[in-house]
Design a protein around this motif. Structure first.
Motif, PDB file in Angstrom:
ATOM      1  N   ALA A   1      -5.486 -13.121  -5.553  1.00  0.00           N
ATOM      2  CA  ALA A   1      -5.060 -11.736  -5.367  1.00  0.00           C
ATOM      3  C   ALA A   1      -3.631 -11.636  -4.853  1.00  0.00           C
ATOM      4  O   ALA A   1      -3.000 -12.641  -4.495  1.00  0.00           O
ATOM      5  CB  ALA A   1      -6.018 -11.041  -4.386  1.00  0.00           C
TER       6      ALA A   1
ATOM      7  N   LEU B   1       1.372  -0.761  -1.023  1.00  0.00           N
ATOM      8  CA  LEU B   1       0.580  -1.660  -1.847  1.00  0.00           C
ATOM      9  C   LEU B   1       1.257  -1.856  -3.199  1.00  0.00           C
ATOM     10  O   LEU B   1       1.933  -0.953  -3.701  1.00  0.00           O
ATOM     11  CB  LEU B   1      -0.829  -1.107  -2.040  1.00  0.00           C
TER      12      LEU B   1
ATOM     13  N   SER C   1       0.829  -2.471  -7.153  1.00  0.00           N
ATOM     14  CA  SER C   1      -0.151  -2.252  -8.207  1.00  0.00           C
ATOM     15  C   SER C   1       0.142  -3.164  -9.397  1.00  0.00           C
ATOM     16  O   SER C   1       1.291  -3.304  -9.814  1.00  0.00           O
ATOM     17  CB  SER C   1      -0.111  -0.779  -8.654  1.00  0.00           C
TER      18      SER C   1
ATOM     19  N   GLU D   1      -1.965  -3.474 -12.797  1.00  0.00           N
ATOM     20  CA  GLU D   1      -3.108  -3.199 -13.670  1.00  0.00           C
ATOM     21  C   GLU D   1      -3.113  -4.066 -14.915  1.00  0.00           C
ATOM     22  O   GLU D   1      -4.139  -4.246 -15.555  1.00  0.00           O
ATOM     23  CB  GLU D   1      -3.129  -1.723 -14.095  1.00  0.00           C
TER      24      GLU D   1
ATOM     25  N   SER E   1      -8.158 -14.261  -2.146  1.00  0.00           N
ATOM     26  CA  SER E   1      -8.422 -13.054  -1.364  1.00  0.00           C
ATOM     27  C   SER E   1      -8.955 -13.364   0.028  1.00  0.00           C
ATOM     28  O   SER E   1      -8.635 -12.660   1.000  1.00  0.00           O
ATOM     29  CB  SER E   1      -9.420 -12.158  -2.113  1.00  0.00           C
TER      30      SER E   1
ATOM     31  N   SER F   1      -3.733  -6.444  -1.613  1.00  0.00           N
ATOM     32  CA  SER F   1      -3.123  -5.406  -2.433  1.00  0.00           C
ATOM     33  C   SER F   1      -3.800  -5.252  -3.788  1.00  0.00           C
ATOM     34  O   SER F   1      -3.492  -4.340  -4.529  1.00  0.00           O
ATOM     35  CB  SER F   1      -1.633  -5.710  -2.637  1.00  0.00           C
ATOM     36  N   GLY F   2      -4.722  -6.138  -4.100  1.00  0.00           N
ATOM     37  CA  GLY F   2      -5.434  -6.057  -5.373  1.00  0.00           C
ATOM     38  C   GLY F   2      -5.499  -7.410  -6.048  1.00  0.00           C
ATOM     39  O   GLY F   2      -4.671  -8.291  -5.807  1.00  0.00           O
ATOM     40  N   THR F   3      -6.508  -7.601  -6.885  1.00  0.00           N
ATOM     41  CA  THR F   3      -6.647  -8.851  -7.619  1.00  0.00           C
ATOM     42  C   THR F   3      -5.680  -8.877  -8.799  1.00  0.00           C
ATOM     43  O   THR F   3      -5.087  -7.859  -9.163  1.00  0.00           O
ATOM     44  CB  THR F   3      -8.088  -9.041  -8.108  1.00  0.00           C
TER      45      THR F   3
ATOM     46  N   GLU G   1      -5.967 -13.284 -14.285  1.00  0.00           N
ATOM     47  CA  GLU G   1      -6.881 -13.409 -13.162  1.00  0.00           C
ATOM     48  C   GLU G   1      -7.398 -14.830 -13.003  1.00  0.00           C
ATOM     49  O   GLU G   1      -7.329 -15.649 -13.916  1.00  0.00           O
ATOM     50  CB  GLU G   1      -8.062 -12.439 -13.322  1.00  0.00           C
TER      51      GLU G   1
END
Length: 236
Positions: free
Chosen positions: A84, A93, A95, A97, A170, A182-184, A190
């Motif tokens: 992450a 944060l 982003s 996507e 994470s 802050s997000g995967t 991934e």
């Protein structure tokens, strides 16, 4: 106090720490752990470092079993951990996507804090992602590399850079004060890694080690695993 000796990837440090008081109260044993890049931990086991439990990636545990260094019957999956992004506490944060937004976020950072790109699970993956995004050479001067993810995150928390970012597992982000998850990583970039516990063939406290492994996997500790960043699904 006698201790149970652990060699573990940094991903499990927060979970082991949270379970240590209950284990000590039940068994009278403390927990002494070395936590770091999984490759380095495996090499310490190979070098004969006294160890009662190893917690490493499932693939590496399988290799150590093939080498005769751990008891195959003791192998137990603990959970899945996502790689992450992290930012300092209080920073906006980041982003990501998709691959394009991840590329933009990494290019915008003036410092990128990562674990060892040759010996750690997350670090090796970060290096692959940078190559995949065709920015490895562009961001090379911005990389801040450390022996493991926990150390990288501590340095991120203390960073005086203007727009730093971190990338590691994470669990290491969640367990580090001063940084935020802050997000995967997005689809196509991934990484979900299954972590597995096992008892070395030369363990001196095998029965107590088995008890700690049972605690790590118990349904009664599922909430602690979730809080530490472990997912129950084991697809990697």
């Amino acid at each position: 106090m006698k201790t149970l000796n652990i060699l573990s990837g940094g991903a499990a440090q927060g979970l082991v720490r949270s379970l240590a008081p209950a284990f000590e109260a039940e068994t009278g044993l403390g927990v002494a752990g070395d936590f770091g890049a999984v490759g380095a931990m495996a090499d310490r086991l190979r070098a004969g470092v006294p160890t009662d439990i190893v917690i490493l990636t499932a693939a590496l545990i399988a290799k150590l079993a093939d080498e005769g260094l751990i008891l195959r019957s003791s192998i137990t999956n603990i959970g899945r951990v996502e790689t992450a992004l992290a930012v300092r506490a209080g920073d906006p944060l980041v982003s990501a996507e998709d691959a394009a937004s991840l590329r933009a976020a990494l290019l915008a950072a003036d410092a990128i804090f990562v674990p060892d790109t040759k010996a750690s699970t997350a670090g090796i993956h970060v290096a692959r992602v940078l190559a995949q995004l065709d920015i490895a050479d562009v961001v090379a001067d911005h990389l801040r590399m450390f022996p493991n993810g926990a150390t990288a995150m501590r340095h991120l928390a203390e960073s005086r850079d203007r727009r730093p970012i971190g990338c590691t597992q994470s669990t290491e982000i969640i367990s580090t004060e001063g940084v935020m998850l802050s997000g995967t990583l997005p689809p196509g970039c991934e990484l979900a890694t299954v972590y597995t516990a096992a008892i070395p063939a030369q363990a001196s406290s095998a029965s107590q080690a088995q008890r700690l492994i049972a605690l790590l996997k118990s349904s009664e500790t599922s909430e602690l695993r979730s809080q530490a960043g472990f997912a129950s699904g084991l697809t990697s």
